[in-house]
Motif scaffolding. Sequence first.
Motif, PDB file in Angstrom:
ATOM      1  N   GLY A 269       0.821  -1.207   0.000  1.00 48.25           N
ATOM      2  CA  GLY A 269       0.000   0.000   0.000  1.00 48.25           C
ATOM      3  C   GLY A 269       0.852   1.252   0.000  1.00 48.25           C
ATOM      4  O   GLY A 269       2.049   1.224  -0.323  1.00 48.25           O
ATOM      5  N   TYR A 293      -3.498   3.568   2.416  1.00 51.73           N
ATOM      6  CA  TYR A 293      -4.285   2.414   1.989  1.00 51.73           C
ATOM      7  C   TYR A 293      -3.501   1.148   2.298  1.00 51.73           C
ATOM      8  O   TYR A 293      -2.348   1.005   1.886  1.00 51.73           O
ATOM      9  CB  TYR A 293      -4.580   2.495   0.492  1.00 51.73           C
ATOM     10  CG  TYR A 293      -5.447   1.362  -0.014  1.00 51.73           C
ATOM     11  CD1 TYR A 293      -6.826   1.389   0.175  1.00 51.73           C
ATOM     12  CD2 TYR A 293      -4.884   0.258  -0.650  1.00 51.73           C
ATOM     13  CE1 TYR A 293      -7.622   0.344  -0.267  1.00 51.73           C
ATOM     14  CE2 TYR A 293      -5.665  -0.786  -1.094  1.00 51.73           C
ATOM     15  CZ  TYR A 293      -7.041  -0.745  -0.905  1.00 51.73           C
ATOM     16  OH  TYR A 293      -7.831  -1.776  -1.334  1.00 51.73           O
ATOM     17  N   LYS A 360      -8.779   1.877   3.406  1.00 52.41           N
ATOM     18  CA  LYS A 360      -8.292   3.243   3.229  1.00 52.41           C
ATOM     19  C   LYS A 360      -8.730   4.069   4.429  1.00 52.41           C
ATOM     20  O   LYS A 360      -9.874   3.967   4.875  1.00 52.41           O
ATOM     21  CB  LYS A 360      -8.827   3.867   1.938  1.00 52.41           C
ATOM     22  CG  LYS A 360      -8.211   5.240   1.662  1.00 52.41           C
ATOM     23  CD  LYS A 360      -8.580   5.787   0.289  1.00 52.41           C
ATOM     24  CE  LYS A 360      -7.848   7.109   0.044  1.00 52.41           C
ATOM     25  NZ  LYS A 360      -8.164   7.690  -1.284  1.00 52.41           N
TER      26      LYS A 360
END
Length: 419
Positions: A269, A293, A360
């Motif tokens: 991420g 995220y 997220k």
Amino acid sequence: MTETTATRRRDPRVTATPEIPERPAESKTERRELRAKKETDLGPLQLDLNLSVASEAGETAIWNPLDKQLSCIDAVLIRRVISSQGLSLPSYVATSELSYVVQGTGIQGAILSGCSETRERLNVGDFVALPTGTINWIYNDGPEPLVLISFRQGISKIHSLGGTSRLPNSINWLLQRYAANNIFAGFDEETLENIYKVDKVIVSKMQGQGDCRGQTVHVLDPSTMEQRDERRQQFWRQQQHRPSNNVCNITFHIKGENPTNILVKNEGGTIYAVNGTHYPILKRLQLSGTTGYDNNNTFAGLAMNPDAYSIIYGIRGNGRVQIVGNSPTPAYDGQLREGEMILLPQGCTTTTQGGKDGFKWVVFKTNSDPTLLFFSGRTSVMRGLSTGVLMNMYRINKDQVEDLKGNWTESGLYPPSRA
């Protein structure tokens, strides 16, 4: 002009969100969440929305600042939803405010006293930093709802009387504070006529007489939002170039998901961070933020801010959040989902793990340049401690210490191990 981002008058559209009875634990995850609620000194760290205020073209939702957790950090969290072609009317910020664009696009206008109006394009992932006293409005010129989450700190100062800061202790105050207050409504009509040199019709509109549209209204003709008084704008631009008006050069808008703000990025991420070192406006607000995220099963952490409280808000997906203080039992261990928030106390260590659809999130911090301590990863405290210290601390041998230090190339995000 209104004082707060809510409707002008208290009306039937203002509703307090009913409390949902706690269900018996049915799974290991639910048992962890129930245990955490009992064990933390602050009470449940995960909070529910308390108040919803409807307008003609949007809605404002508020987490109750009177709750023990938010009152502890003297803050309030607000979620604003602005419909397509909706205009959130000009209002002033009575405290420092840091907002994040969760969804949609739009235009934000802001004015500081003695300065010309600035306009900025808002996109998903942007932060908006507003100092105390800023007049601001937001127009959604996109096809979908524009959603912002806002963090305000220092709200007790608004109610300081005789040098004593305190907050009222009832939901009625919340309704009045966030669902009322056109600043012109209480003045005598003749007074406003004489000051502004306008007739009674305009004064009645300024005072919102008979106007129940609320804080966010529909723009009937989008072309009107392009109209600006260039002659007066030129005057203000000349004024703000004076040495005494450096405040007019403040930039309110921060592109949060800009490559220059990347804290860590790998296959697990991405994490972005905005702080006072790179954005002077945040140093003035004494606030900062991170957003990121986590892919499926990716861990973020283990990390601590010893000098800042944090609010974690779920934007999309869900993730497991673990918060640990100076106790053998966790302060919190449970799921955080889209639209939910949780308080991370100062000095607590935390980690998140993305769910099957990823997670997220955005974090608001009560320090413009908080100290960040990693307990895992390339720049971690664990990696920095000498081998001998770790051997004696954990009663392990040298090879085990090397395993513990690991071969990390970075800190912050840890994808799941490959089979």
